[in-house]
Every structure is written in structure tokens, then in C-alpha cells.
Design a protein around this motif. Structure first.
Motif, short mmCIF file in Angstrom:
data_model
loop_
_atom_site.label_atom_id
_atom_site.label_comp_id
_atom_site.label_asym_id
_atom_site.label_seq_id
_atom_site.Cartn_x
_atom_site.Cartn_y
_atom_site.Cartn_z
N VAL A 169 0.84 -1.20 0.00
CA VAL A 169 0.00 0.00 0.00
C VAL A 169 0.88 1.25 0.00
O VAL A 169 0.85 2.08 0.91
CB VAL A 169 -0.97 0.03 1.21
CG1 VAL A 169 -2.06 1.08 0.99
CG2 VAL A 169 -1.60 -1.31 1.43
N ALA A 170 1.67 1.40 -1.05
CA ALA A 170 2.67 2.47 -1.10
C ALA A 170 2.18 3.66 -1.93
O ALA A 170 1.36 3.52 -2.83
CB ALA A 170 3.98 1.94 -1.69
N SER A 171 2.72 4.82 -1.62
CA SER A 171 2.45 6.04 -2.37
C SER A 171 3.70 6.91 -2.34
O SER A 171 4.52 6.80 -1.42
CB SER A 171 1.26 6.80 -1.79
OG SER A 171 1.53 7.22 -0.46
N ALA A 172 3.83 7.77 -3.34
CA ALA A 172 4.97 8.68 -3.43
C ALA A 172 4.45 10.10 -3.63
O ALA A 172 3.81 10.39 -4.64
CB ALA A 172 5.90 8.28 -4.57
N ALA A 173 4.70 10.97 -2.67
CA ALA A 173 4.23 12.35 -2.73
C ALA A 173 5.41 13.30 -2.87
O ALA A 173 6.33 13.28 -2.05
CB ALA A 173 3.43 12.69 -1.47
N SER A 174 5.38 14.12 -3.93
CA SER A 174 6.46 15.09 -4.16
C SER A 174 6.28 16.30 -3.27
O SER A 174 5.16 16.82 -3.11
CB SER A 174 6.48 15.53 -5.63
OG SER A 174 6.84 14.45 -6.47
N ILE A 175 7.36 16.76 -2.68
CA ILE A 175 7.36 17.95 -1.83
C ILE A 175 8.36 18.93 -2.41
O ILE A 175 9.57 18.73 -2.31
CB ILE A 175 7.71 17.61 -0.37
CG1 ILE A 175 6.73 16.57 0.19
CG2 ILE A 175 7.72 18.87 0.49
CD1 ILE A 175 7.09 16.08 1.57
N GLU A 176 7.86 19.97 -3.05
CA GLU A 176 8.73 20.95 -3.70
C GLU A 176 9.12 22.03 -2.70
O GLU A 176 8.26 22.60 -2.02
CB GLU A 176 8.01 21.58 -4.90
CG GLU A 176 7.63 20.59 -5.99
CD GLU A 176 8.84 19.97 -6.65
OE1 GLU A 176 9.91 20.62 -6.67
OE2 GLU A 176 8.74 18.82 -7.14
N ALA A 177 10.40 22.32 -2.62
CA ALA A 177 10.87 23.39 -1.74
C ALA A 177 10.52 24.75 -2.32
O ALA A 177 10.75 25.02 -3.50
CB ALA A 177 12.38 23.28 -1.55
N LYS A 178 9.90 25.59 -1.54
CA LYS A 178 9.48 26.93 -1.98
C LYS A 178 10.47 27.97 -1.46
O LYS A 178 11.04 27.82 -0.38
CB LYS A 178 8.08 27.25 -1.45
CG LYS A 178 7.01 26.24 -1.85
CD LYS A 178 6.74 26.24 -3.33
CE LYS A 178 5.59 25.30 -3.69
NZ LYS A 178 5.34 25.26 -5.14
N ALA A 179 10.65 29.02 -2.24
CA ALA A 179 11.53 30.13 -1.83
C ALA A 179 11.05 30.67 -0.48
O ALA A 179 9.84 30.72 -0.23
CB ALA A 179 11.52 31.23 -2.88
N PRO A 180 11.93 31.03 0.41
CA PRO A 180 13.38 31.19 0.22
C PRO A 180 14.20 29.91 0.40
O PRO A 180 15.42 29.97 0.38
CB PRO A 180 13.75 32.21 1.29
CG PRO A 180 12.82 31.89 2.42
CD PRO A 180 11.52 31.50 1.76
N LEU A 181 13.54 28.75 0.57
CA LEU A 181 14.29 27.51 0.73
C LEU A 181 14.94 27.13 -0.60
O LEU A 181 14.34 27.32 -1.67
CB LEU A 181 13.36 26.39 1.19
CG LEU A 181 12.73 26.55 2.58
CD1 LEU A 181 11.76 25.42 2.85
CD2 LEU A 181 13.82 26.59 3.65
N PRO A 182 16.12 26.57 -0.57
CA PRO A 182 16.77 26.16 -1.81
C PRO A 182 16.06 24.97 -2.45
O PRO A 182 15.51 24.11 -1.75
CB PRO A 182 18.19 25.80 -1.36
CG PRO A 182 18.06 25.46 0.08
CD PRO A 182 16.97 26.33 0.62
N ALA A 183 16.08 24.93 -3.78
CA ALA A 183 15.43 23.83 -4.50
C ALA A 183 16.02 22.48 -4.14
O ALA A 183 15.36 21.44 -4.28
CB ALA A 183 15.54 24.08 -6.00
N ALA A 184 17.26 22.48 -3.66
CA ALA A 184 17.92 21.24 -3.30
C ALA A 184 17.21 20.50 -2.17
O ALA A 184 17.46 19.31 -1.94
CB ALA A 184 19.37 21.51 -2.90
#
Length: 271
Positions: A169-184
Motif C-alpha cells: 500500500v505504497a504512495s509517493a508524494a512530491s514535496i517541492e521546496a518553496k523560496a526562500p528555501l533552496p530547491a535542493a
């Protein structure tokens, strides 16, 4: 297939509440069949159980509600493929309480065998056993994940799909870093809502450690286990950083790098 769940469910509710008679006995036998199907096929939906057992949707839900109130099964909510923001699907699995109440001879025997192995041959032998168990998973998943290409998020999604087919029962959720946090700092949270060896992993956390190492090799980056079902988490959660370089093809060594057995990935951590 007969199933010895009758006594466990009654023990949860109290025998005084169950009126004797043909109807009550028939209900108990039917619940045993439903419970057996959840144990064998879970995570499974009410509709799937109805098709397997030949019950109407209303009938199977009535028995599932009864078993849920008794505490021997629980609901896992799973994102529907291609459903966007729709409501997650409900899937039924045996609860930890249900596993304990019903007894699980296989896991008990396995735990005793591993305890004896550890006593005779040491912790390294237990780790070698866990490595061998997850080697099959790695071999089966690797071609599919490699087809997803070098993008780490795509590889994480392919891993979640493969795990779901194996009933995690797996899932993968993307968490995008928002400014001012670095994209890394962008990441994917890989969640597993079910673990078939949860009780065994609670006694031998090295199973969680080795699984985490396999995930890292499959997606091609270092990952971190944030929580596990075996340690009391609601789900197993793995933090997969995506803001770095894309995977250049995962390395899958025949043996784990030295020193990894000194790190316990199963402990809850902050990313």
C-alpha cells in the motif's frame, strides 16, 4: 478454507453480547471467512471481498464493520491511480491487535528461528538473512525502476507502484521546496501503509535497515527512513531527496557497504 478467527473476535467483544442460535453461528462463520480473506489478500477492498466470497456489498460491509469494531481489522486509505484530488480508496488489512489475537504461527516460528540464529551465529548472520530476503525484491524491481529513467522522482514513483503490487500500500508524494528555501531541499515522501513482516521487524529492526538500503540503491540516491510501522508509526515513511543530481543508474553491490550495519535507519528522524 477454515480459519481460527472465531474465538479471537468473540474475545474482543465479550461472549455475553453474542446470543446463541443458528443465525449468530452463521454470522460468526461468515465473519471467519471474511477475516480469512482479509488476512490472505489484504490490503483488499470491500468490493473485492464481495466478489471473492459471493456476498452483496451491504453484507460484506456489515461484517467488515463488525470486525473493525472488534479491533481485528483496520482501514488503510490508498490514493486512487489517476484520480487526482479524489477521495482515497479504502483497503482492509489485519490490525496488529488482530494478528496478536489470532496468533501468527509463521511469524512466531520465524522469530524463534532468528533468535536462535542470532544466539548461535551472531547479529551478522541475522543481517545476512535479511539481505537475502530483500535481494529478491531488488532483482524484481530494478528493471522496472530503471525504465523510469534518471529522474529521481520518477524512480520513486516506480518504486511505489512496484511496492503496491506486492501489497505494501505504497504512495509517493512530491514535496517541492518553496523560496526562500533552496530547491535542493525538494524531496519525495515514500509511504508504505502495510508491512507483511511488521511484527518480525519490530523484534529485528535490521529488516527495516536492509529494506532502506535497497530503496537507496534502487532510486540511486541516499534515502532516510523517518518512521516505520514496526516502531509504532502510522506508516513507514522514507525521505527521498530529489533536488540533487538525477540518478546516474543505481549501484547495486552484492554486499552492503561497510559500516551500514552500525546505522539504524528504522528510528524516527527529522529530515
Amino acid at each position: 478454507m477454515p480459519f481460527a478467527g472465531h474465538g479471537a473476535v468473540q474475545a474482543q467483544e465479550g461472549r455475553a453480547q453474542a446470543a446463541p442460535g443458528p443465525v449468530a453461528d452463521a454470522d460468526e462463520r461468515t465473519r471467519d471467512r471474511v477475516l480469512s480473506a482479509v488476512l490472505e489478500h489484504g490490503p483488499v477492498s470491500a468490493a473485492e471481498l464481495g466478489d471473492m466470497l459471493g456476498f452483496t456489498p451491504a453484507a460484506v460491509r456489515r461484517h467488515l464493520d463488525h470486525l473493525s469494531r472488534a479491533g481485528v481489522i483496520e482501514v488503510k486509505k490508498v490514493a486512487r491511480p489517476g484520480a487526482g484530488a479524489g477521495r482515497p480508496a479504502r483497503r482492509y488489512v489485519l490490525s496488529s491487535e488482530g494478528q496478536s489475537s489470532l496468533g501468527n504461527d509463521y511469524l512466531d516460528i520465524a522469530a524463534r528461528a532468528l533468535q536462535q540464529l542470532q544466539k548461535v551465529a551472531g547479529q551478522d548472520a541475522v543481517r545476512a538473512f535479511a539481505v537475502e530476503r530483500f535481494a529478491d525484491m531488488e532483482r524484481r524491481y530494478a528493471p522496472e525502476i530503471d525504465k523510469a529513467g534518471p529522474d529521481i522522482a520518477d524512480r520513486a514513483k516506480a518504486l511505489a507502484d512496484a511496492l503496491s503490487r506486492d501489497k505494501f500500500v505504497a504512495s509517493a508524494a512530491s514535496i517541492e521546496a518553496k523560496a526562500p528555501l533552496p530547491a535542493a531541499l525538494s524531496s519525495v515522501q515514500l509511504c508504505q501503509g502495510h508491512c507483511p513482516i511488521q511484527q518480525l521487524a519490530a523484534r529485528f529492526p535490521v529488516f527495516c535497515d536492509v529494506e532502506t538500503e535497497v530503496f537507496s540503491r534502487l532510486v540511486g540516491v541516499d534515502v532516510r527512513r523517518l518512521s516505520t510501522l514496526a516502531r509504532g508509526g502510522h506508516v513507514c515513511t522514507t525521505h527521498i531527496p530529489t533536488g540533487r543530481l538525477s540518478a546516474q543508474g543505481p549501484t547495486r553491490p552484492s554486499a552492503a557497504p561497510a559500516g551500514l550495519d552500525e546505522v539504524t535507519n528504522h528510528l524516527q528522524e527529522r529530515p
